[in-house]
Design an enzyme around this catalytic site. Structure first.
Site, PDB file in Angstrom:
ATOM      1  N   ALA A 253       0.749  -1.250   0.000  1.00 57.93           N
ATOM      2  CA  ALA A 253       0.000   0.000   0.000  1.00 57.93           C
ATOM      3  C   ALA A 253       0.785   1.311   0.000  1.00 57.93           C
ATOM      4  O   ALA A 253       0.301   2.299  -0.530  1.00 57.93           O
ATOM      5  CB  ALA A 253      -0.956  -0.012   1.184  1.00 57.93           C
ATOM      6  N   GLY A 256       0.418   5.130  -0.517  1.00 54.43           N
ATOM      7  CA  GLY A 256      -1.004   5.096  -0.172  1.00 54.43           C
ATOM      8  C   GLY A 256      -1.948   5.784  -1.137  1.00 54.43           C
ATOM      9  O   GLY A 256      -3.136   5.904  -0.845  1.00 54.43           O
ATOM     10  N   ASN A 257      -1.455   6.192  -2.294  1.00 57.85           N
ATOM     11  CA  ASN A 257      -2.353   6.866  -3.232  1.00 57.85           C
ATOM     12  C   ASN A 257      -3.505   5.978  -3.673  1.00 57.85           C
ATOM     13  O   ASN A 257      -4.647   6.418  -3.774  1.00 57.85           O
ATOM     14  CB  ASN A 257      -1.582   7.336  -4.469  1.00 57.85           C
ATOM     15  CG  ASN A 257      -0.892   8.652  -4.202  1.00 57.85           C
ATOM     16  OD1 ASN A 257      -1.227   9.345  -3.239  1.00 57.85           O
ATOM     17  ND2 ASN A 257       0.072   8.995  -5.027  1.00 57.85           N
ATOM     18  N   CYS A 439       4.279  -0.355 -12.332  1.00 55.59           N
ATOM     19  CA  CYS A 439       4.705   0.812 -13.123  1.00 55.59           C
ATOM     20  C   CYS A 439       5.921   0.377 -13.938  1.00 55.59           C
ATOM     21  O   CYS A 439       6.912   1.083 -14.025  1.00 55.59           O
ATOM     22  CB  CYS A 439       4.972   2.031 -12.260  1.00 55.59           C
ATOM     23  SG  CYS A 439       6.084   1.734 -10.902  1.00 55.59           S
TER      24      CYS A 439
HETATM   25  C1  LIG Z   1       4.832  -0.011  -5.889  1.00 57.73           C
HETATM   26  S1  LIG Z   1       4.792   0.295  -4.207  1.00 57.73           S
HETATM   27  C2  LIG Z   1       3.105   0.587  -3.891  1.00 57.73           C
HETATM   28  C3  LIG Z   1       2.603   1.963  -4.249  1.00 57.73           C
HETATM   29  C4  LIG Z   1       1.211   2.212  -3.721  1.00 57.73           C
HETATM   30  N1  LIG Z   1       0.279   1.191  -4.165  1.00 57.73           N
HETATM   31  C5  LIG Z   1       0.666   3.567  -4.097  1.00 57.73           C
HETATM   32  O1  LIG Z   1       0.009   3.678  -5.120  1.00 57.73           O
HETATM   33  O2  LIG Z   1       0.900   4.535  -3.378  1.00 57.73           O
HETATM   34  C6  LIG Z   1       4.988  -1.294  -3.525  1.00 57.73           C
HETATM   35  C7  LIG Z   1       4.962  -1.324  -2.018  1.00 57.73           C
HETATM   36  O3  LIG Z   1       4.773  -2.661  -1.609  1.00 57.73           O
HETATM   37  C8  LIG Z   1       5.531  -2.922  -0.455  1.00 57.73           C
HETATM   38  N2  LIG Z   1       5.676  -4.388  -0.374  1.00 57.73           N
HETATM   39  C9  LIG Z   1       6.505  -5.165  -1.092  1.00 57.73           C
HETATM   40  N3  LIG Z   1       6.336  -6.459  -0.776  1.00 57.73           N
HETATM   41  C10 LIG Z   1       5.349  -6.516   0.135  1.00 57.73           C
HETATM   42  C11 LIG Z   1       4.719  -7.578   0.841  1.00 57.73           C
HETATM   43  N4  LIG Z   1       5.083  -8.847   0.644  1.00 57.73           N
HETATM   44  N5  LIG Z   1       3.744  -7.274   1.720  1.00 57.73           N
HETATM   45  C12 LIG Z   1       3.375  -5.978   1.909  1.00 57.73           C
HETATM   46  N6  LIG Z   1       3.962  -4.930   1.291  1.00 57.73           N
HETATM   47  C13 LIG Z   1       4.925  -5.189   0.406  1.00 57.73           C
HETATM   48  C14 LIG Z   1       6.797  -2.142  -0.700  1.00 57.73           C
HETATM   49  O4  LIG Z   1       7.473  -1.880   0.507  1.00 57.73           O
HETATM   50  C15 LIG Z   1       6.254  -0.886  -1.346  1.00 57.73           C
HETATM   51  O5  LIG Z   1       5.969   0.099  -0.408  1.00 57.73           O
END
Ligand SMILES: C[S@@+](CC[C@H](N)C(=O)[O-])C[C@H]1O[C@@H](n2cnc3c(N)ncnc32)[C@H](O)[C@@H]1O
Length: 597
Positions: A253, A256-257, A439
């Site tokens: 998340a 958080g957007n 992305c």
């Molecule tokens: C691409 S970013 C998400 C961006 C977010 N969805 C937004 O739109 O603001 C991916 C996020 O997933 C988290 N992440 C990666 N593996 C994860 C897991 N197994 N469980 C929970 N979070 C995870 C990362 O730390 C990162 O903050």
């Protein structure tokens, strides 16, 4: 002077450290300079490096000053020509003397470079370098300048309907703005122009000129406006969660957007349905504790905290889908860590151009020999060397990898992780909708993951299928750019029948970066299943049947097929029909019959 040596060491990545430029500087121990000063210098120099490369080469300074390396020449000429404070070193320092000796020649070459690109003042040139805008006073940009300026990225602003409405914002924050339905008018407008574009695909999304600065505006500060790229609004919109979906998970998340967008959509649905009773929850997982702090702040600022439960520091993969807390989850949004290759500025504006000592020789000798001969230096210098200059990482996935790992290794590691997340999401017993997004521009992280997930035992067993284009929310059904196929990249997973594969690719949504659509590079696909958990034990109970027959492996990436439990009373209340057998199911059945015969 250590500032320049340390900056040179960072830019060449002498430590071979992984991660973004920012993390490499701020995590580096024993720095003599302050990290903020160092970061500012290396980012500024990298922005100007294409210009300075040419200036340094043409001045011939590298040929004459043996103590200067190409990278030191870039750093020092930057501060000499562009920094208010000049070079940060004692007047008699050997390197300072080496560059200041050539100040007149360097300044003259810099002025020539500015004029050649069509900028009459240094301020306009700075504006162009800083923002990518043409920074011109005139509206008709000279053709050479127009070529140098790539397609601009609008400032996308999502109206946060948890705190305000589109109409309220149009009547207040944007009162007096003119409207256009031509996005190119937005991207070519000056930063201060009061002009807006209402997006035709995503509700409550506006586009403003590229560097429109609303960051101090009360509407932004109070969480009524959220800066969010158009493409990044696709997943929550495509998920189309509603009051029937009970709880919803955002699996990855932070920051958080998408969590707050998802919450806003749910809240609107709830208002429309005028439903009483239990409030649906959005459960937001974020494995990284630090990023979870940001997530918490964003959720609060957006006014989503009464609906969102943040599971900070918790790994989504470690969650038991059958646990009491999870059995009501009807929809999941997965936006996992990825290569980030679609992020605007990730590659094109983040390259470091180093002066080439050999070019110095050519230019200086020819120019000294015949001043009349026209120089033909390329308008955009050739890339001599690329340093690992990345803007702030969207997340940490690549930061933990070694620099020397190949792209293929990276993609393979990322896609394995992404597939695990997706197949894990498919195990939630009441889930009927999933979106998967990245992305990234790579097929390996996108269509390939989708196709591999679709042929996984859990997907087949529970009747998951692609959300077809014709079933998508109206705005995205109209989006033209669809999934792609790359031959030879999928092995035995390439087992969908031709028609089904066509539907899958048509169901996948892509965005490209640097196009007139004004989005970042992005990918999203939706999955649905029409039944509920007890379907698994019924006609489509492939798991049980396969177990009884003893064929097929029991595990899919560590998840046992036997983990399918009993029907759940609460889930049956949600309703739903048994999932119709997919082409895959039919194929499976046929194969089983054959084997038995
Ligand atoms: C691409 S970013 C998400 C961006 C977010 N969805 C937004 O739109 O603001 C991916 C996020 O997933 C988290 N992440 C990666 N593996 C994860 C897991 N197994 N469980 C929970 N979070 C995870 C990362 O730390 C990162 O903050």
């Amino acid at each position: 002077m250590s500032l320049y040596y340390e900056a040179a060491s960072i830019l060449t990545n002498a430590d071979k450290a992984g991660g973004s430029l920012k993390s490499r500087i701020f995590n580096k121990k024993d720095l003599k300079s302050t990290p903020a000063q160092l970061f500012a210098l290396v980012t500024e120099v990298s922005k100007w490096s294409a210009v300075l490369k040419e200036v340094v080469e043409r001045s011939g300074v590298l040929k004459e000053e043996r103590k200067l390396t190409p990278i030191l020449a870039l750093l020092l000429s930057h501060d000499l020509l562009l920094s208010k404070g000049g070079i940060a070193a004692p007047a008699n320092h050997v390197l300072k003397l080496a560059i200041t000796r050539h100040k007149a020649r360097l300044s003259a070459e810099f002025t020539k470079a500015r004029l050649k690109q069509g900028f009459s003042t240094l301020e306009a040139f700075r504006e162009h370098i800083n923002t990518g805008s043409d920074g011109s006073e005139d509206t008709a940009a000279p053709s050479n300048r127009a070529q140098a300026v790539s397609i601009q990225h609008p400032r996308w602003v999502r109206i946060n309907t948890l705190r305000t409405t589109l109409q309220q914002q149009l009547d207040t924050t944007f009162a007096g703005y003119s409207y256009t339905d031509d996005l190119s008018k937005i991207t070519s407008a000056s930063n201060k122009a009061e002009i807006l574009y209402q997006d035709p695909h995503i509700p409550s999304l506006l586009a403003l000129p590229p560097r429109a600065d609303l960051s101090k505006h009360p509407a932004y500060v109070s969480g009524q406006l959220i800066f969010q790229d158009k493409a990044s609004c696709f997943p929550a919109y495509l998920l189309d969660a509603n009051t029937e979906d009970a709880d919803v998970i955002d699996a990855c998340a932070a920051p958080g957007n998408k969590t707050t967008h998802l919450t806003a959509i749910l809240s609107e649905c709830r208002k429309r349905a005028a439903r009483g009773g239990r409030v649906q929850r959005v459960i937001a997982f974020e494995k990284d504790k630090q990023r979870a702090t940001t997530l918490n702040k964003m959720v609060k600022l957006a006014g989503a905290d009464d609906m969102v439960t943040v599971k900070g520091g918790q790994d989504f993969l470690a969650v038991d889908p059958e646990s009491e807390e999870m059995v009501r989850v009807g929809a999941l949004l997965l936006d996992p860590s990825c290569s980030g290759s679609g992020i605007v500025g990730r590659d094109d504006s983040a390259k470091l151009f180093l002066p080439d000592p050999n070019t110095v020789k050519e230019i200086t000798s020819s120019s000294h020999k015949s001043k009349k001969r026209k120089r033909r230096a390329p308008a955009i210098p050739a890339l001599t060397k690329t340093a690992a200059l990345e803007p702030e990482e969207q997340d940490t996935a690549l930061e933990n990898m070694q620099d020397d790992s190949t792209l293929n290794d990276r993609l393979s590691a990322l896609s394995t992780f992404q597939l695990r997340l997706l197949t894990h999401a498919m195990r939630f017993p009441a889930a009927r909708k999933i979106t998967y997004s990245t992305c990234s521009l790579y097929f390996e992280e996108n269509e390939s993951v989708v196709l591999r997930a679709l042929v996984s035992p859990i997907a087949k067993g529970r009747g998951w299928r692609i959300l077809k284009r014709g079933e998508q929310v109206e705005g995205l059904r109209r989006w033209e750019k669809r999934g792609i196929w790359e031959d030879g990249k999928l092995g035995e997973e390439d087992m969908l029948e031709k028609e089904e594969k066509k539907d899958v690719l048509e169901g996948c949504i892509r965005c490209e970066k640097g196009t007139k659509e004004g989005t970042m590079g992005f990918f999203v696909a939706g999955f649905v299943r029409d039944g509920v958990r007890d379907d698994v034990g019924g006609d489509n109970g492939l798991y049980k049947k396969r177990d009884a027959e003893g064929d097929e492996a029991d595990d899919w990436l560590g998840f046992s097929d036997n983990e399918v439990g009993e029907p759940n009373q609460e889930l049956n209340e949600i309703g739903g029909n048994p999932a119709p057998p997919t082409i895959q199911h039919k194929k499976e059945k046929k194969n089983r019959k054959k084997r038995k015969a």
